[in-house]
Design a protein around this motif. Structure first.
Motif, PDB file in Angstrom:
ATOM      1  N   PHE A 150       0.789  -1.153   0.028  1.00  0.00           N
ATOM      2  CA  PHE A 150      -0.050  -0.054  -0.182  1.00  0.00           C
ATOM      3  C   PHE A 150       0.759   1.185  -0.035  1.00  0.00           C
ATOM      4  O   PHE A 150       0.319   2.359  -0.506  1.00  0.00           O
ATOM      5  CB  PHE A 150      -0.991   0.124   1.056  1.00  0.00           C
ATOM      6  N   LEU A 151       1.980   1.133   0.534  1.00  0.00           N
ATOM      7  CA  LEU A 151       3.008   2.202   0.384  1.00  0.00           C
ATOM      8  C   LEU A 151       3.238   2.522  -0.974  1.00  0.00           C
ATOM      9  O   LEU A 151       3.029   3.644  -1.481  1.00  0.00           O
ATOM     10  CB  LEU A 151       4.112   2.110   1.331  1.00  0.00           C
ATOM     11  N   VAL A 152       3.661   1.428  -1.620  1.00  0.00           N
ATOM     12  CA  VAL A 152       3.815   1.740  -3.131  1.00  0.00           C
ATOM     13  C   VAL A 152       2.618   2.104  -3.881  1.00  0.00           C
ATOM     14  O   VAL A 152       2.887   3.109  -4.638  1.00  0.00           O
ATOM     15  CB  VAL A 152       4.756   0.358  -3.656  1.00  0.00           C
ATOM     16  N   TYR A 153       1.501   1.393  -3.626  1.00  0.00           N
ATOM     17  CA  TYR A 153       0.560   1.574  -4.465  1.00  0.00           C
ATOM     18  C   TYR A 153      -0.136   3.178  -3.966  1.00  0.00           C
ATOM     19  O   TYR A 153      -0.503   3.736  -5.431  1.00  0.00           O
ATOM     20  CB  TYR A 153      -0.632   0.604  -3.996  1.00  0.00           C
ATOM     21  N   GLY A 154       0.153   3.480  -2.950  1.00  0.00           N
ATOM     22  CA  GLY A 154      -0.370   4.878  -2.582  1.00  0.00           C
ATOM     23  C   GLY A 154       0.209   5.878  -3.437  1.00  0.00           C
ATOM     24  O   GLY A 154      -0.197   6.820  -3.889  1.00  0.00           O
ATOM     25  N   PHE A 155       1.457   5.783  -3.441  1.00  0.00           N
ATOM     26  CA  PHE A 155       2.452   6.563  -4.227  1.00  0.00           C
ATOM     27  C   PHE A 155       2.017   6.624  -5.476  1.00  0.00           C
ATOM     28  O   PHE A 155       2.010   7.705  -6.253  1.00  0.00           O
ATOM     29  CB  PHE A 155       3.931   6.340  -3.856  1.00  0.00           C
ATOM     30  N   VAL A 156       2.221   5.551  -6.047  1.00  0.00           N
ATOM     31  CA  VAL A 156       1.676   5.226  -7.665  1.00  0.00           C
ATOM     32  C   VAL A 156       0.422   5.805  -8.070  1.00  0.00           C
ATOM     33  O   VAL A 156       0.105   6.572  -8.966  1.00  0.00           O
ATOM     34  CB  VAL A 156       2.083   4.143  -8.283  1.00  0.00           C
ATOM     35  N   PHE A 157      -0.408   5.415  -7.301  1.00  0.00           N
ATOM     36  CA  PHE A 157      -1.835   5.758  -7.434  1.00  0.00           C
ATOM     37  C   PHE A 157      -1.908   7.490  -7.605  1.00  0.00           C
ATOM     38  O   PHE A 157      -2.895   7.851  -8.433  1.00  0.00           O
ATOM     39  CB  PHE A 157      -3.075   5.363  -6.442  1.00  0.00           C
ATOM     40  N   ASN A 158      -1.525   8.161  -6.637  1.00  0.00           N
ATOM     41  CA  ASN A 158      -1.767   9.494  -6.475  1.00  0.00           C
ATOM     42  C   ASN A 158      -1.085  10.081  -7.565  1.00  0.00           C
ATOM     43  O   ASN A 158      -1.505  11.118  -8.153  1.00  0.00           O
ATOM     44  CB  ASN A 158      -1.193  10.108  -4.852  1.00  0.00           C
ATOM     45  N   LEU A 159       0.330   9.784  -7.949  1.00  0.00           N
ATOM     46  CA  LEU A 159       0.809  10.209  -9.170  1.00  0.00           C
ATOM     47  C   LEU A 159       0.284  10.248 -10.384  1.00  0.00           C
ATOM     48  O   LEU A 159      -0.184  10.920 -11.151  1.00  0.00           O
ATOM     49  CB  LEU A 159       2.260   9.549  -9.435  1.00  0.00           C
ATOM     50  N   VAL A 160      -0.468   8.894 -10.654  1.00  0.00           N
ATOM     51  CA  VAL A 160      -1.412   8.721 -12.077  1.00  0.00           C
ATOM     52  C   VAL A 160      -2.538   9.480 -11.451  1.00  0.00           C
ATOM     53  O   VAL A 160      -3.018  10.138 -12.655  1.00  0.00           O
ATOM     54  CB  VAL A 160      -1.523   7.216 -12.215  1.00  0.00           C
ATOM     55  N   PHE A 161      -3.369   9.590 -10.560  1.00  0.00           N
ATOM     56  CA  PHE A 161      -4.481  10.220 -10.433  1.00  0.00           C
ATOM     57  C   PHE A 161      -4.451  11.770 -10.638  1.00  0.00           C
ATOM     58  O   PHE A 161      -5.097  12.283 -11.442  1.00  0.00           O
ATOM     59  CB  PHE A 161      -5.007  10.185  -8.963  1.00  0.00           C
ATOM     60  N   ASP A 162      -3.003  12.312 -10.142  1.00  0.00           N
ATOM     61  CA  ASP A 162      -2.914  13.827 -10.648  1.00  0.00           C
ATOM     62  C   ASP A 162      -2.692  14.118 -11.991  1.00  0.00           C
ATOM     63  O   ASP A 162      -3.025  14.945 -12.337  1.00  0.00           O
ATOM     64  CB  ASP A 162      -1.883  14.276  -9.536  1.00  0.00           C
ATOM     65  N   ARG A 163      -2.084  12.896 -12.565  1.00  0.00           N
ATOM     66  CA  ARG A 163      -1.722  13.331 -13.920  1.00  0.00           C
ATOM     67  C   ARG A 163      -2.877  13.265 -14.632  1.00  0.00           C
ATOM     68  O   ARG A 163      -3.103  13.953 -15.876  1.00  0.00           O
ATOM     69  CB  ARG A 163      -0.724  12.196 -14.524  1.00  0.00           C
ATOM     70  N   VAL A 164      -3.987  12.373 -14.622  1.00  0.00           N
ATOM     71  CA  VAL A 164      -5.229  12.064 -15.236  1.00  0.00           C
ATOM     72  C   VAL A 164      -6.151  13.065 -14.994  1.00  0.00           C
ATOM     73  O   VAL A 164      -6.664  13.744 -15.852  1.00  0.00           O
ATOM     74  CB  VAL A 164      -5.597  10.892 -14.873  1.00  0.00           C
ATOM     75  N   PHE A 165      -6.121  13.805 -13.597  1.00  0.00           N
ATOM     76  CA  PHE A 165      -7.292  14.737 -13.410  1.00  0.00           C
ATOM     77  C   PHE A 165      -6.731  15.974 -12.956  1.00  0.00           C
ATOM     78  O   PHE A 165      -7.373  17.021 -12.557  1.00  0.00           O
ATOM     79  CB  PHE A 165      -8.190  14.020 -12.028  1.00  0.00           C
ATOM     80  N   GLY A 166      -5.297  16.130 -12.892  1.00  0.00           N
ATOM     81  CA  GLY A 166      -4.780  17.455 -12.633  1.00  0.00           C
ATOM     82  C   GLY A 166      -4.822  17.619 -11.203  1.00  0.00           C
ATOM     83  O   GLY A 166      -5.257  16.833 -10.318  1.00  0.00           O
ATOM     84  N   LEU A 167      -3.944  18.793 -10.700  1.00  0.00           N
ATOM     85  CA  LEU A 167      -3.589  18.704  -9.227  1.00  0.00           C
ATOM     86  C   LEU A 167      -4.790  19.456  -8.676  1.00  0.00           C
ATOM     87  O   LEU A 167      -5.663  20.292  -9.204  1.00  0.00           O
ATOM     88  CB  LEU A 167      -2.474  19.923  -9.074  1.00  0.00           C
ATOM     89  N   PRO A 168      -5.152  19.066  -7.403  1.00  0.00           N
ATOM     90  CA  PRO A 168      -6.104  19.975  -6.611  1.00  0.00           C
ATOM     91  C   PRO A 168      -5.948  21.387  -6.522  1.00  0.00           C
ATOM     92  O   PRO A 168      -4.475  21.579  -6.541  1.00  0.00           O
ATOM     93  CB  PRO A 168      -6.332  19.220  -5.200  1.00  0.00           C
ATOM     94  N   LEU A 169      -6.505  22.086  -6.309  1.00  0.00           N
ATOM     95  CA  LEU A 169      -6.441  23.853  -5.966  1.00  0.00           C
ATOM     96  C   LEU A 169      -5.453  23.892  -5.144  1.00  0.00           C
ATOM     97  O   LEU A 169      -4.640  24.856  -5.080  1.00  0.00           O
ATOM     98  CB  LEU A 169      -7.872  24.413  -5.532  1.00  0.00           C
ATOM     99  N   SER A 170      -5.570  23.251  -3.981  1.00  0.00           N
ATOM    100  CA  SER A 170      -4.611  23.284  -2.851  1.00  0.00           C
ATOM    101  C   SER A 170      -3.249  23.264  -3.368  1.00  0.00           C
ATOM    102  O   SER A 170      -2.210  23.484  -2.470  1.00  0.00           O
ATOM    103  CB  SER A 170      -4.812  22.480  -1.783  1.00  0.00           C
ATOM    104  N   ALA A 171      -2.823  22.456  -4.246  1.00  0.00           N
ATOM    105  CA  ALA A 171      -1.321  22.089  -4.938  1.00  0.00           C
ATOM    106  C   ALA A 171      -1.210  23.018  -6.086  1.00  0.00           C
ATOM    107  O   ALA A 171       0.058  22.711  -6.422  1.00  0.00           O
ATOM    108  CB  ALA A 171      -1.195  20.765  -4.975  1.00  0.00           C
ATOM    109  N   GLN A 172      -1.819  23.818  -6.451  1.00  0.00           N
ATOM    110  CA  GLN A 172      -1.618  24.565  -7.716  1.00  0.00           C
ATOM    111  C   GLN A 172      -1.205  25.889  -7.294  1.00  0.00           C
ATOM    112  O   GLN A 172      -1.303  26.734  -6.299  1.00  0.00           O
ATOM    113  CB  GLN A 172      -3.079  24.970  -8.571  1.00  0.00           C
ATOM    114  N   GLY A 173      -0.101  26.499  -8.137  1.00  0.00           N
ATOM    115  CA  GLY A 173       0.622  27.710  -7.651  1.00  0.00           C
ATOM    116  C   GLY A 173      -0.097  28.932  -8.430  1.00  0.00           C
ATOM    117  O   GLY A 173      -1.035  29.097  -9.105  1.00  0.00           O
TER     118      GLY A 173
END
Length: 140
Positions: A117-140
């Protein structure tokens, strides 16, 4: 995608993919029937989501009463370790009972699942952000 919709899509997709992958992993590691491994993965997911909600509610209530505000590295580490210890306490007996293995084997299975789950969570979050874009809280 932002806000509530993003959170719902995130949780549902994270859990469905995790259940599928964890079922395969548990079946392979425990030599259990696919149905048993699948049920174990689903029940584990429900326990983890429920524990996550309850634990964070309790942790934040404790945190509000602290004189020192903020989240230091130590506080974050205590939070993470406390969550995992609680989850292990619930999942190890479940794994032993449902998969028909000893508590020691169940503990090892749980340790493998934590790393997974450590590896899966990292990879999932990376892919999710690439597919759906960053949340507003992470946008500059």
């Amino acid at each position: 995608m932002q806000g509530f919709k993003r959170k719902v899509v995130y949780v549902i997709s994270f859990e469905l993919i995790a259940i599928a992958l964890a079922s395969v992993l548990l079946r392979w590691l425990s030599d259990s029937p696919v149905e048993t491994a699948g049920i174990t993965a689903v029940v584990s997911s429900v326990i983890a989501m429920t524990w996550n909600y309850v634990y964070n509610m309790l942790f934040e209530a404790w945190e509000r009463r602290q004189s020192r505000k903020g989240r230091s590295l130590l506080r974050r580490a205590v939070h993470a370790v406390g969550f995992e210890l609680g989850l292990v306490t619930m999942l190890v007996p479940l794994f032993a009972w449902v998969l028909g293995v000893s508590l020691l084997v169940a503990l090892v299975l749980n340790a493998v699942m934590i790393v997974f789950f450590l590896v899966y969570g990292f990879v999932f979050n990376l892919v999710f952000d690439r597919v759906f874009g960053l949340p507003l809280s992470a946008q500059g």
